[in-house]
Design an enzyme around this catalytic site. Structure first.
Site, mmCIF file in Angstrom:
data_model
loop_
_atom_site.group_PDB
_atom_site.id
_atom_site.type_symbol
_atom_site.label_atom_id
_atom_site.label_comp_id
_atom_site.label_asym_id
_atom_site.label_seq_id
_atom_site.Cartn_x
_atom_site.Cartn_y
_atom_site.Cartn_z
ATOM 1 C CD GLU A 1 -12.831 -3.777 -14.411
ATOM 2 O OE1 GLU A 1 -11.887 -2.991 -14.558
ATOM 3 O OE2 GLU A 1 -12.718 -5.031 -14.454
ATOM 4 C CD GLU B 1 -1.528 -2.408 1.764
ATOM 5 O OE1 GLU B 1 -0.299 -2.612 1.960
ATOM 6 O OE2 GLU B 1 -2.394 -3.265 2.008
#
Ligand SMILES: *[C@@H]1O[C@H](CO)[C@@H](O)[C@H](O)[C@H]1NC(C)=O
Ligand SMILES: *[C@@H]1O[C@H](CO)[C@@H](O)[C@H](O)[C@H]1NC(C)=O
Ligand SMILES: *[C@@H]1O[C@H](CO)[C@@H](O)[C@H](O)[C@H]1NC(C)=O
Ligand SMILES: *[C@@H]1O[C@H](CO)[C@@H](O)[C@H](O)[C@H]1NC(C)=O
Ligand SMILES: *[C@@H]1O[C@H](CO)[C@@H](O)[C@H](O)[C@H]1NC(C)=O
Ligand SMILES: *[C@@H]1O[C@H](CO)[C@@H](O)[C@H](O)[C@H]1NC(C)=O
Ligand SMILES: *[C@@H]1O[C@H](CO)[C@@H](O)[C@H](O)[C@H]1NC(C)=O
Ligand SMILES: *[C@@H]1O[C@H](CO)[C@@H](O)[C@H](O)[C@H]1NC(C)=O
Ligand SMILES: *[C@@H]1O[C@H](CO)[C@@H](O)[C@H](O)[C@H]1NC(C)=O
Ligand SMILES: *[C@@H]1O[C@H](CO)[C@@H](O)[C@H](O)[C@H]1NC(C)=O
Ligand SMILES: *[C@@H]1O[C@H](CO)[C@@H](O)[C@H](O)[C@H]1NC(C)=O
Length: 536
Positions: A322, A197
């Site tokens: 998506e 991250e």
């Protein structure tokens, strides 16, 4: 007493005497529950695979007017056309080449016929953003390819992108599913074991800042702090592959520049190749849709619960950026069937009722879950596919979102294979959707073709006393395994009839009306079909 014959409804073997028919009560509250949710504007939106965008949109000398017609059909119900996100796996496999005359040059590998292993785009690529007046787009930049040369090319593409998007922009995106970037993705060199991250955020901030400098020079209006916004982090969120955390990404400072405008997360309800996928058990299963939406909500909750909430963007909606039925471009015979259209309608209303305000349904050329095939190829006939009809039903049920965003409540029908939703406008019950997800096979080439009459479920719908009549709009086809002959409200949107414009079919019933008796409407819903009940 039935007043219609089976062919007239567009529903094979629709007979009242079916021994499989049954009835049940459906109680509909007069007003929405306190925590009822509303969709955002453009709830039903699309995500178009980066490498397929030129096929879907065409270019200025040959705009794809068929695709545009299909978008306008949805706008006729929704008040505005879908937003179009241009991105996906191939966004991170695309290199810009300022000297290239052709819009797109693609290379395929032997191992994956579905999308190119890589592609180069030239300035002409950006013409595709100008072919659909009134439609707004996001443009996806490549985060995966970090070579010095290709990073430089990315910056050179920014002026072309921002000029093309000037009056039709809703966001940028840098990187598709960065949580999977340390896992081999076709030709993209995967990131190493230090991928985390923190490294993602550092890289994202560095390159969004550099993109901003280019936008400032070329398109100053789009560089302001209100305009310069990204959808991010666009994670795949597959715990079996990676535990990269969306919450951690914000804690690491993704929004340090206030450049996150939309919090986007991806989610497919299953994936081609996973064991046990069936049309009935995976797609035509309201319990499974609720499971998927709950997983999506868990990510949103983990983001909201981070200790330092001031690292979160203000007023950035959390959306499904998506998604489609089955990842890896779907399964033929499943993702392109009428059952997938019913899935899409149920999934859409499940999302809204649980507080996900926008859904970008993904598609690409030849993809097996596509809503439409934009051009003729040797693999797939140009045309409007069954899932599109689920999109039309969704747009019709939600209505004009530019005027009045309804509150949607899941009425909590028992069992996996049915669902019902109520829509409230200005606090008053306006519509009900009932979806019968029981599979019914009709295709001659299906060894499991049903020999018995199509079962019909009758819903005794208890409505407020002011509602004394209703008009019906049906989402119909011959069966859940049908891939053609689908209609919504008696209309076909087939390419071969009128290039995607609605065509009223004379062999399908439209305009049914039902009258309430003692506050009760009797609504018949054949297996593998859905109905919208508009109350008056
Ligand atoms: C109605 O006609 C269309 C177009 O000819 C066809 O595709 C469809 O299967 C027909 N539907 C029924 C229920 O007969
Ligand atoms: C525009 O589209 C047409 C039709 O697909 C194609 O032949 C032409 O090469 C395209 N133009 C560019 C610059 O790619
Ligand atoms: C693009 O893909 C082709 C086909 O797999 C491969 O041969 C080529 O090396 C790739 N090019 C780049 C720049 O990755
Ligand atoms: C298209 O068809 C060819 C040959 O029939 C096949 O090799 C290829 O895998 C197909 N592509 C897709 C995307 O299905
Ligand atoms: C690109 O990423 C790889 C893998 O993480 C790394 O080894 C390489 O140093 C990076 N290249 C540049 C130019 O930053
Ligand atoms: C990729 O990174 C994520 C997050 O750091 C980790 O959960 C996952 O195991 C990694 N996968 C591989 C193949 O290194
Ligand atoms: C992610 O975490 C879950 C739960 O702790 C674990 O079962 C799974 O193996 C992890 N995935 C990876 C790729 O490390
Ligand atoms: C429907 O989905 C739920 C949740 O994923 C699952 O537990 C159940 O087995 C599914 N039903 C069928 C009949 O496959
Ligand atoms: C919380 O985040 C904000 C914004 O990034 C930062 O300015 C502040 O110092 C952080 N507070 C703590 C206690 O870490
Ligand atoms: C419909 O056909 C599929 C195979 O295509 C089969 O798995 C399913 O059980 C059938 N459904 C019914 C209700 O017979
Ligand atoms: C649907 O059923 C009707 C009536 O049996 C038939 O005429 C029509 O061809 C069927 N449509 C498709 C697409 O199979």
């Amino acid at each position: 007493m039935k007043t219609f014959t089976h062919t007239a409804l567009g529903l094979a073997a629709f007979v009242s005497a079916s021994p499989l028919s049954s009835s049940q009560n459906l109680l509909v509250p007069a007003s929405p529950t306190k925590d009822a949710k509303s969709p955002l504007d453009h709830f039903l939106s699309y995500s178009i695979e980066f490498s397929s965008f030129a096929d879907f949109a065409g270019n200025l000398s040959k705009p794809n007017t068929y695709s545009y017609t299909l978008l306008k059909n949805l706008a006729a119900y929704a008040g505005s056309p879908p937003l179009v996100r241009v991105g996906g796996n191939t966004q991170d496999l695309t290199i810009f080449d300022a000297s290239q005359k052709l819009a797109v040059i693609q290379s395929f590998s032997q191992s994956n016929p579905d999308y190119p292993a890589n592609q180069t785009i030239g300035p002409a690529f950006f013409e595709s953003y100008r072919t659909w007046p009134g439609v707004h787009f996001s443009h996806g930049f490549n985060l995966a390819d970090n070579s010095t040369e290709h990073r430089q090319a990315l910056l050179e593409s920014v002026p072309f992108a921002c000029h093309a998007l000037q009056d039709r922009f809703y966001g940028w995106e840098l990187g598709n599913e960065p949580d999977l970037m340390n896992i081999t993705l076709a030709q993209a060199p995967p990131r190493g074991s230090d991928w985390s991250e923190a490294t993602y955020v550092a890289e994202w901030l560095e390159w969004t800042r550099k993109i901003r400098q280019q936008v400032k020079k070329a398109c100053p209006k789009l560089a302001s702090s209100e305009q310069f916004k990204f959808l991010a982090p666009s994670l795949a969120g597959s715990p079996s592959l990676s535990n990269f955390s969306a919450a951690r990404v914000f804690e690491e400072g993704l929004n340090d520049d206030n450049a996150v405008g939309i919090i986007s997360q991806h989610k497919y309800i299953g994936a081609r190749g996973n064991p046990g996928i069936t049309l009935q058990g995976t797609l035509m299963n309201h319990t499974n849709n609720k499971r998927a939406v709950n997983e999506l909500l868990a990510v949103s909750t983990s983001i909201s619960n981070i200790p330092n909430r001031s690292t979160l963007p203000k007023n950035a909606p959390y959306i499904l950026g998506e998604s489609n039925s089955l990842a890896r471009q779907g399964i033929g015979g499943v993702s392109n069937s009428f059952g997938a259209a019913l899935w899409g309608f149920d999934y859409a209303l499940t999302l809204v009722s649980k507080g996900i305000g926008r859904w970008h349904m993904h598609q690409g050329t030849n993809y097996r879950y596509q809503a439409w095939q934009p051009i003729q190829t040797k693999n797939t006939t140009k045309g409007t596919k069954a899932p599109y009809y689920g999109n039309v039903a969704t747009a019709a049920f939600l209505g004009d979102l530019t005027k009045d965003r309804p509150k949607i409540v899941d009425l909590g029908l028992p069992h996996d294979f049915q669902s019902a939703f109520a829509s409230y406008k200005s606090g008053k019950l306006a519509k009900i959707a009932i979806i019968n997800l029981q599979s019914y096979n009709t295709s001659d080439d299906n060894p499991f073709k049903s020999s018995s009459p199509r079962p019909v479920e009758t819903y005794a719908v208890q409505v407020p006393s002011r509602c004394n009549r209703a008009s019906l709009q049906r989402l119909a086809a011959n069966g859940s395994d049908a891939i053609t002959g689908v209609t919504f409200d008696g209309f076909s949107y087939a390419a071969e009839l009128d290039e995607g414009r609605p065509v009223r079919l004379s062999n399908v019933t439209r305009g049914e009306k039902v009258f309430a008796k003692r506050g009760q409407l009797l609504i018949e819903v054949p297996a593998s079909s859905a109905v919208i009940v508009n109350l008056y």
